[in-house]
Design a protein around this motif. Structure first.
Motif, mmCIF file in Angstrom:
data_model
loop_
_atom_site.group_PDB
_atom_site.id
_atom_site.type_symbol
_atom_site.label_atom_id
_atom_site.label_comp_id
_atom_site.label_asym_id
_atom_site.label_seq_id
_atom_site.Cartn_x
_atom_site.Cartn_y
_atom_site.Cartn_z
ATOM 1 N N LEU A 78 8.998 -0.050 -4.023
ATOM 2 C CA LEU A 78 9.679 0.966 -4.822
ATOM 3 C C LEU A 78 11.116 0.595 -5.160
ATOM 4 O O LEU A 78 11.639 1.005 -6.192
ATOM 5 C CB LEU A 78 9.668 2.307 -4.092
ATOM 6 C CG LEU A 78 8.368 3.093 -4.138
ATOM 7 C CD1 LEU A 78 8.489 4.349 -3.290
ATOM 8 C CD2 LEU A 78 7.998 3.452 -5.568
ATOM 9 N N THR A 79 11.765 -0.163 -4.288
ATOM 10 C CA THR A 79 13.170 -0.498 -4.523
ATOM 11 C C THR A 79 13.349 -1.723 -5.406
ATOM 12 O O THR A 79 14.480 -2.137 -5.642
ATOM 13 C CB THR A 79 13.894 -0.735 -3.187
ATOM 14 O OG1 THR A 79 13.247 -1.791 -2.476
ATOM 15 C CG2 THR A 79 13.925 0.515 -2.361
ATOM 16 N N GLN A 80 12.302 -2.288 -5.925
ATOM 17 C CA GLN A 80 12.393 -3.487 -6.757
ATOM 18 C C GLN A 80 12.691 -3.145 -8.207
ATOM 19 O O GLN A 80 12.032 -3.609 -9.124
ATOM 20 C CB GLN A 80 11.096 -4.291 -6.671
ATOM 21 C CG GLN A 80 10.827 -4.859 -5.303
ATOM 22 C CD GLN A 80 11.838 -5.908 -4.909
ATOM 23 O OE1 GLN A 80 12.270 -6.696 -5.741
ATOM 24 N NE2 GLN A 80 12.226 -5.907 -3.667
ATOM 25 N N GLY A 81 13.716 -2.358 -8.432
ATOM 26 C CA GLY A 81 14.152 -2.107 -9.801
ATOM 27 C C GLY A 81 13.588 -0.866 -10.442
ATOM 28 O O GLY A 81 13.497 -0.795 -11.663
ATOM 29 N N SER A 82 13.225 0.107 -9.665
ATOM 30 C CA SER A 82 12.715 1.342 -10.254
ATOM 31 C C SER A 82 13.814 2.398 -10.282
ATOM 32 O O SER A 82 14.893 2.225 -9.720
ATOM 33 C CB SER A 82 11.514 1.856 -9.461
ATOM 34 O OG SER A 82 11.927 2.302 -8.195
ATOM 35 N N VAL A 118 2.961 -0.566 6.414
ATOM 36 C CA VAL A 118 2.560 -0.127 5.078
ATOM 37 C C VAL A 118 3.653 0.732 4.450
ATOM 38 O O VAL A 118 3.973 0.585 3.262
ATOM 39 C CB VAL A 118 1.211 0.631 5.147
ATOM 40 C CG1 VAL A 118 0.929 1.365 3.855
ATOM 41 C CG2 VAL A 118 0.088 -0.321 5.480
ATOM 42 N N ILE A 119 4.251 1.625 5.242
ATOM 43 C CA ILE A 119 5.317 2.485 4.714
ATOM 44 C C ILE A 119 6.516 1.655 4.279
ATOM 45 O O ILE A 119 7.048 1.832 3.177
ATOM 46 C CB ILE A 119 5.720 3.540 5.761
ATOM 47 C CG1 ILE A 119 4.610 4.572 5.912
ATOM 48 C CG2 ILE A 119 7.037 4.219 5.385
ATOM 49 C CD1 ILE A 119 4.811 5.542 7.047
ATOM 50 N N PHE A 120 6.956 0.732 5.119
ATOM 51 C CA PHE A 120 8.106 -0.094 4.760
ATOM 52 C C PHE A 120 7.780 -1.024 3.593
ATOM 53 O O PHE A 120 8.624 -1.299 2.751
ATOM 54 C CB PHE A 120 8.607 -0.893 5.957
ATOM 55 C CG PHE A 120 9.426 -0.068 6.896
ATOM 56 C CD1 PHE A 120 10.531 0.627 6.454
ATOM 57 C CD2 PHE A 120 9.085 0.029 8.230
ATOM 58 C CE1 PHE A 120 11.288 1.398 7.319
ATOM 59 C CE2 PHE A 120 9.826 0.787 9.099
ATOM 60 C CZ PHE A 120 10.937 1.483 8.647
ATOM 61 N N GLY A 121 6.560 -1.512 3.530
ATOM 62 C CA GLY A 121 6.144 -2.328 2.386
ATOM 63 C C GLY A 121 6.183 -1.540 1.093
ATOM 64 O O GLY A 121 6.623 -2.037 0.058
#
Length: 49
Positions: free
Chosen positions: A35-39, A27-30
């Motif tokens: 979050l890293t998808q363009g924020s 869940v944490i890595f997901g």
């Protein structure tokens, strides 16, 4: 939410509590991947790794 309830029931009945840390890390890595998808937070997360 029913999935989480069924998963908890499965772990409790079958004594598979060792699955809990694995599920938490997934869940944490997901969440990090989302979050890293363009924020705006993405550059800060990349510096952690």
């Amino acid at each position: 939410m029913s999935f989480l309830k069924e998963l908890w029931t499965f772990m409790r009945v079958r004594k598979k509590f060792w699955l809990l840390p694995i599920m938490i890390m997934m869940v944490i890595f997901g969440g990090l991947i989302v979050l890293t998808q363009g924020s705006a937070v993405a550059p800060f997360i990349y510096t952690i790794f």
